[in-house]
Scaffold this active site. Structure first.
Site, short mmCIF file in Angstrom:
data_model
loop_
_atom_site.label_atom_id
_atom_site.label_comp_id
_atom_site.label_asym_id
_atom_site.label_seq_id
_atom_site.Cartn_x
_atom_site.Cartn_y
_atom_site.Cartn_z
N GLY B 199 0.80 -1.22 0.00
CA GLY B 199 0.00 0.00 0.00
C GLY B 199 0.83 1.27 0.00
O GLY B 199 1.95 1.28 -0.52
N LEU B 225 -3.96 -5.87 -4.94
CA LEU B 225 -2.93 -4.82 -4.86
C LEU B 225 -1.64 -5.33 -4.22
O LEU B 225 -1.65 -5.87 -3.11
CB LEU B 225 -3.48 -3.64 -4.05
CG LEU B 225 -2.57 -2.40 -3.98
CD1 LEU B 225 -2.40 -1.78 -5.35
CD2 LEU B 225 -3.11 -1.40 -2.98
N ASP B 226 -0.52 -5.15 -4.93
CA ASP B 226 0.80 -5.53 -4.43
C ASP B 226 0.91 -7.02 -4.11
O ASP B 226 1.71 -7.43 -3.27
CB ASP B 226 1.19 -4.70 -3.19
CG ASP B 226 1.24 -3.21 -3.50
OD1 ASP B 226 1.48 -2.87 -4.67
OD2 ASP B 226 1.03 -2.40 -2.59
N GLU B 227 0.10 -7.82 -4.77
CA GLU B 227 0.14 -9.26 -4.51
C GLU B 227 0.47 -10.06 -5.77
O GLU B 227 0.41 -11.29 -5.75
CB GLU B 227 -1.21 -9.73 -3.95
CG GLU B 227 -1.65 -9.04 -2.70
CD GLU B 227 -1.81 -10.00 -1.54
OE1 GLU B 227 -2.23 -11.15 -1.77
OE2 GLU B 227 -1.53 -9.58 -0.41
#
Lengths: 283, 283, 283, 283
Positions: B199, B225-227
């Site tokens: 994040g 997100l960001d995964e």
């Protein structure tokens, strides 16, 4: 014979001057000094190594320094450099950190006296480890005996005069009560690069996530699991070809050196706790 | 002129032999080959660089290889080594990754053609960057114009024939729809060592947590997100003395090299997506 | 039960295809394969891990493969994956590498049988090391007894069936004759980042030069001192504050892990000698 | 507005106290202080960042401090923290370090004013670099014009008031005369991990030797080629598969960050020369 002065206080002008003046006036020469002014918290941290000039006495300095400490509201301590911290090591099934700490202590890398080893596995589990007279305590643990086991841990800490507890891959979560008693003097090694992969089986978590580096983290134990102030971390590169077993193997090397560095820093009084973080003066 | 064959399929005996036999039978010499048998997923991944022996033709191989591909149920592709992938770069205010990618492309480090730069800030924000004819598209974004802006991004991707999108510190979260369209060909650089500090403001998170290393992560963009599957990560040592601003500065260096390595791997077709992870053959 | 095929030969088209075809035709499945085409020397190197499909026999493959080997002029070998290499460890006063190797072997990290330890210091020097039945040979050395001592080393190597010799901080320079007998199967750990600081007291040399990183190098022993093919290297950051003694301490950690990685690579047959260099397939 | 006091002198008791007392007595608060007592050379090094308390004046401190400096025989300097060092950059054909330094200066990473760029290649060689008004001097060099060229370099240094010269992959060896004029203020980046691979074509030397890590070294220039005091070094892992060209590519990244770190340290007055070595206080 040199001594180490460590102190922390709210920052304000004149601390360094006052300390420098005090030591000079008492015939002491500063050999090494490090300080940190934490502008986020307003706290000031300092570590000074000093030694007497000529035949100036170095005993009795504590009594004299008390006035300086009071003036600035310092938490402070003066320790002889040669002090060997009394240390208890706790371990579970995997003994690589224990074996490593015992070896480093033996060859003089870690200035500590190991006053005991507490394991929840029996002595035979570490059959090839020569403890050379270090007391070994087998304290098995079960859900309904945890409280008694921890009472026994605490008794051994007190009776041995242990100043530091090292959780050398001790896979039990300490109760809040025991954590409180060991506040600031219990170092754990967690086998991940925190804050990633808290909790159980971090190498398997790392494998599942597909990270390209794995790591280990040494930290002071607090009541929030794997959230205590971090002392030291390190990582190594891995690849898609590494199985969880390979990560466990590669991780052992990281764990050993990260824990040893953190312990050495603590023993040399280079580590200060500042809220949820640490200040670590380079060695 | 050499070519690159990449393939993946369910693992079963005989794949390597069949590929080796096919290439030999068609007058091709294997220059480089890497393979990975993912025992967790049962998938097999392979990358082969080959070149014709003597004056054997290398055109028309795709048609011939189709039978092999069908037999083993392969996802496969044959690409000339010299292929320059058409690439779109998206950027927000911080231009260190953009500047770095443009420079590396210019000196021949990255075999790609930059077909455009899309920014949500105006051209003047990057006044000192010589784009040398690369089309620059200012697509500002506001909460109520996000859908239109993304439609325009997608139009530019299509019209420019872009095969790859690089989010070079593009600070907008893509919609699920756009992510789906760019599946497997959109690389983002996240300024933390994932999975830690997902994040916003990861350097500030890292400062607050007191970690002793900071890092960056290049990954394929997915709807989580960001995964997305991680392609490359790296870290650097920091200390208690580093302010959030110092972390941002040190982080820029990590971000630039991590992103460039990930992009190079993708361009050289060394990166395969395997579920939520990647297989990256060393370059 | 899987096997490992290692081979090297002059590069020419068709090797991979021939190997793949051979294994498939003999009912073997390729689990892992790595190859390297050394364009500088024209040599080709390959390592293949394979296992029988269903109940195909894996014995007798050597006899069958001989024809392939002859056709391509290969140096080749087929070894069962589970083979534990018979290893002799030589050591002098500092025992950190010896202790580390014994521990790693014990917990299953290094697939080898330690057939003996040869030391030029007496057994008491390693009093705390539990050798658990590994024969210990005290072979002191003096300028005028070097020839006899080496003869004894060689006799112990032969009689124990040792396939590998590890110089685990063995501080004696081997004679050219003994080096020749151990060609390609004697690994030394040198306590510097070669080619810097060859010869004696490298940490003191590093201190005097003021380098900012120190390292260690594992290499095959050749008659040119500290010039043999390098297998593995690593470094750590130091500072102006590190005394030579601190470098020795920090260096021990580097030496241990560099030597262990090199030995593991050798045991897993991932290391090939290519002239004065090595090819090391990643593990 | 804070200031930086740097000093070195023969070590003797009372230095820290005297400095601390002086600053406190003149209404200054110590924000940051680092010191090093080099027991090998007997020299003492100190860097103090201080700022006035309330409305205490910070001008005129030099005159007052002179007495302290004399008493201890100090080399000392007081500089405003905001001072932007005037810097000349010298470059040859490869511009990656030049481009990087200009970018870092532009975004505020390096507190310096670039007063000129001197190149032995013409401006067109760096066509895509926006110098934004920085004077560019093309000073070609040939064996018989070296003396004149260097005279011109020196004239440009003097007329621009340059305090620092950065050899950003400037591939000319400076004459002893020019080196003497630039003593302690000329930083070079060498593309190897010194002391390994001195002189020309270090990446090719590294390839030939078969090392497993390559590096770069930033150092002060002295008359002994590649032997000046080392400021900063770093390395990256390579493999047998890396061609000399790949080493050159990977090396560029190392060179850029090593040079930038060394320059930043020098600009922040964290680097002291101590004989043939440096003391570098961590930033």
């Amino acid at each position: 014979m040199s001594s180490i002065l460590t102190l922390s206080c709210r920052n304000r002008p004149g601390i360094v001057g006052a300390v420098g003046h005090f030591l000079h006036a008492h015939g002491q020469d500063i050999r090494e000094a490090q300080q940190f002014d934490d502008r986020a918290s307003g706290r000031f941290f300092m570590r000074v190594v000093f030694a007497p000039v000529g035949d100036a006495p170095s005993s009795g300095l504590e009594a004299e320094f008390a006035a300086v400490g009071r003036e600035f509201g310092m938490d402070w301590e003066i320790t002889p450099s040669g002090h060997r911290m009394r240390t208890m090591i706790l371990v579970s099934r995997f003994d690589h950190c224990l074996v490593d700490l015992v070896y480093r202590q033996r060859i003089g890398e870690l200035p500590m006296d190991i006053v005991g080893v507490i394991a929840n596995h029996p002595r035979e589990s570490y059959a090839h480890l020569d403890l050379d007279g270090i007391p070994f305590h087998h304290l098995p643990i079960a859900p309904d005996t945890k409280m008694e086991q921890e009472a026994e841990v605490w008794r051994l800490m007190r009776e041995s005069g242990a100043e530091l507890a090292i959780l050398a891959r001790y896979m039990q979560v300490l109760s809040d009560g025991l954590v409180a008693k060991l506040a600031g003097r219990c170092i754990n090694i967690h086998h991940s690069f925190l804050p990633g992969f808290k909790g159980a089986k971090p190498y398997h978590q790392a494998y599942a996530r597909g990270v390209k580096l794995i790591g280990a983290t040494a930290h002071y134990v607090t009541t929030a699991l794997d959230e205590g102030p971090i002392i030291e971390q390190d990582v190594e590169r891995i690849s898609h070809g590494d199985t969880p077993e390979a990560l466990v193997r590669k991780g052992r090397d990281i764990e050993r050196r990260v824990l040893a560095r953190a312990v050495l820093g603590h023993l040399e009084r280079r580590v200060f706790i500042s809220g949820s973080k640490t200040v670590v003066f380079a060695g």
